[in-house]
Design an enzyme around this catalytic site. Structure first.
Site, PDB file in Angstrom:
ATOM      1  N   ASP A  69     -58.481  16.422  62.083  1.00 20.66           N
ATOM      2  CA  ASP A  69     -58.627  17.865  61.844  1.00 20.66           C
ATOM      3  C   ASP A  69     -59.990  18.389  62.289  1.00 20.66           C
ATOM      4  OD1 ASP A  69     -56.079  17.944  60.823  1.00 20.66           O
ATOM      5  OD2 ASP A  69     -56.728  17.652  58.754  1.00 20.66           O
ATOM      6  N   ARG A  86     -58.426  26.423  61.049  1.00 20.83           N
ATOM      7  CA  ARG A  86     -59.548  25.629  61.578  1.00 20.83           C
ATOM      8  C   ARG A  86     -60.077  26.205  62.899  1.00 20.83           C
ATOM      9  NH1 ARG A  86     -59.754  21.936  57.634  1.00 20.83           N
ATOM     10  NH2 ARG A  86     -57.786  21.038  56.975  1.00 20.83           N
TER      11      ARG A  86
END
Ligand code: S3P
Length: 436
Positions: free
Chosen positions: A319, A393
Site C-alpha cells: 500500500d 492513498r
C-alpha cells in the site's frame, strides 16, 4: 460532491503525533470477535469508513458491536453461529472486508448479497471465489465482481491452496472458511504477506501452524475451531504513518516522531527502502503490544538517492508504493520499483494513477509492464491537478508531494481519505503542513 484540496510548500514539518489504528488489524478484530464466543474488547480500533462497513456487516449477521469511552465491544456468536442477513451487505469501498467476509459466509448455511461502491464493484473477487467455491461456496451467475449473491454451507471442505497471487486477503479468506471445515486447511504463500490473521487466530484460541517449505510458507488452521473472545489493542497504522514520515523526509528542516506504529516485519518494507535511500529514520522504543511489535518512528529531513526496489519486497509495502513514488521524486537519480502488477487492482489502478499524478506535477515517471521508474531530483515543479480516482492513498500521496514541491498541488477529491485516515488533513496541518 467531490471535495478538492490544495497542498502548498511547507517549510518545517515537526511534532510528536499518533496515527489512527491499523486498518488490517481493525477489520480482523471485528470479524474474529463476531465469530468468537463471548465478548471481545478492542482498544484503538480504527474509526474510519472501511472499518465501519465491517462493523455494520457483522452486526447484520447477528454479532453485537457497541462502543464506550473509545473501547469497542463485540459480542460474538461462535464459529458457524452467524445468521442470514435480511438485506444486502454493503461493503462500501472496503476490499478487505468483502474478501474476508466471503470466507466467513462460506462456512455458514446462508445466502447473502455482497454489494459495494463503484470502485469496489470493479475489483476482482475471482481470486477468493476460486478457492472458496472449491471449499463449497456457491455463487449465483457467472460473476466475479460485486454485486455477488453467494450461498455458504455447513459442510465446508478443507483444502490445500497455493496462493497464485501474493494476497493476505485471499490467504485470510481461505483460512477463515477453513475454521468451519472438518479437517485442516492449508494456504501456501510463495512470498510472505501480512500475517495478522494467523497471529490473531492464535490469540483467539484457534489451532494455527506455520512452517517454511520449498514452495513457500505454509499456514494451516485446524477445522471445527472454537474461538474465544479476547482483549486487543490496535497499534497505529504504518500505511497511514507513511504519509507523515514522507512529509518529514521531503520538507526542509523537518523533524517528526510518529508514536505507536505497528512494526510487524510483514509491513515494514517501506522503512527498509527509505533507509536504503539514505533517509534519516529511526525506530525508537520497539516493544510488544498484544502480539504485534510496535515502535515510535523518528524521521528528519533527508537528502535521498534513488534505489531499486525488488519485487519480493512488494507484499511488505504493497500500500506504500504511491507515497514511495512521491518520495522518489525528491531523491537524486532513478528509483525503479519492480513487480507492481497487484497495484493495478487496488482501490484504483494505482500504477497508472501514480504515474499520471507524477507527470501532472512535472516528474518524469515511466511504466513498463509492472515496473515503475521515477527520475527524481532536489526540486519538484508541482503545480499539477491530480485525479484521485476514488483512491484515498493517491489523494494523500499527492497532497504530501505538494508540501515540498515548487508550486501548489491540487487533488480533485479528498472525501475517500475517510475510508482509512480520518483526520489526515487536521493532523498534517498540526505538524505544519499548508493545506487549503
Ligand atoms: C490487506 C491486504 C492487502 C492490502 C490491503 C489490506 C489486508 O491487499 O493492499 O490494503 O488487510 O489483508 P491484498 O491482499 O489484495 O494484497
Amino acid at each position: 460532491m467531490p471535495q478538492p484540496l490544495t497542498a502548498s510548500r511547507s517549510a518545517r514539518i515537526s511534532g510528536r503525533v499518533r496515527v489512527p489504528g491499523d486498518k488490517s488489524i481493525s477489520h480482523r478484530a471485528l470479524i474474529l470477535g463476531a465469530i468468537a464466543t463471548g465478548r471481545t474488547r478492542i482498544e484503538g480500533l480504527l474509526q474510519a469508513a472501511d472499518v465501519a462497513a465491517t462493523a455494520r456487516v457483522v452486526e447484520a449477521l447477528g454479532a453485537t458491536v457497541s462502543q464506550e469511552d473509545g473501547v469497542v465491544d463485540v459480542l460474538g456468536q461462535g464459529v458457524g453461529g452467524l445468521r442470514s442477513p435480511r438485506a444486502p451487505l454493503d461493503f462500501g469501498n472496503s476490499g478487505t472486508s468483502a474478501r474476508l467476509m466471503l470466507g466467513v459466509v462460506a462456512g455458514h448455511e446462508m445466502r447473502a448479497e455482497f454489494t459495494g461502491d463503484a470502485s469496489l464493484s470493479r475489483r476482482p473477487m475471482g481470486r477468493v471465489l476460486t478457492p472458496l467455491t472449491t471449499m463449497g461456496l456457491r455463487v449465483e451467475g457467472e460473476r466475479e465482481t460485486l454485486p455477488l449473491v453467494v450461498s455458504g454451507t455447513a459442510d465446508i471442505i478443507p483444502i490445500v491452496y497455493p496462493l497464485p497471487v501474493p494476497s493476505a486477503q485471499v490467504k485470510s479468506s481461505v483460512l477463515l472458511a477453513g475454521l468451519h471445515a472438518p479437517g485442516r486447511t492449508t494456504v501456501v504463500e510463495p512470498l510472505a504477506t501480512r500475517d495478522h490473521t494467523e497471529r490473531m487466530l492464535r490469540y483467539f484460541g484457534a489451532e494455527v501452524e506455520v512452517s517454511d517449505q520449498d514452495d513457500g510458507r505454509a499456514i494451516t488452521v485446524g477445522g471445527d475451531a472454537e474461538l474465544h473472545g479476547a482483549e486487543l489493542s490496535v497499534p497505529g497504522d504504518p500505511s497511514s504513518a507513511a504519509f507523515l514520515i514522507a512529509a518529514g523526509l521531503i520538507c526542509a528542516d523537518s523533524d517528526i516522531v510518529v508514536e505507536n506504529v505497528l512494526m510487524n516485519p510483514t509491513r515494514t518494507g517501506l522503512f527498509q527502502t527509505l533507509r536504503e535511500m539514505g533517509a534519516d529514520i529511526e525506530v525508537l522504543n520497539l516493544r510488544d503490544a498484544g502480539g504485534e511489535p510496535v515502535g515510535d518512528v523518528w524521521a528528519k529531513a533527508s537528502g535521498l538517492k534513488g534505489v531499486r526496489v525488488p519485487p519480493e519486497r512488494g507484499p511488505s509495502m504493497i500500500d506504500e508504493y504511491p507515497i514511495l513514488a512521491v518520495i522518489a521524486a525528491f531523491a537524486e537519480g532513478e528509483t525503479r520499483m519492480e513487480g507492481l502488477a497487484e497495484l493495478k487492482v487496488k482501490e484504483s489502478d494505482r500504477l497508472a494513477a501514480t504515474a499520471a499524478g507524477l507527470a501532472a506535477c512535472g516528474v518524469e515517471a515511466l511504466v513498463e509492464g509492472d515496473v515503475l521508474t521515477v527520475r527524481g531530483g532536489a526540486t519538484v515543479p508541482g503545480g499539477g491537478q491530480v485525479a484521485t480516482h476514488m483512491d484515498h492513498r493517491i489523494a494523500m500521496a499527492f497532497l504530501t508531494l505538494g508540501l515540498a514541491a515548487e508550486k501548489p498541488v491540487s487533488v480533485d477529491d479528498v472525501s475517500m481519505i475517510a475510508t482509512s485516515f480520518p483526520g489526515f488533513a487536521r493532523l498534517m496541518t498540526k505538524l505544519g503542513a499548508q493545506l487549503a
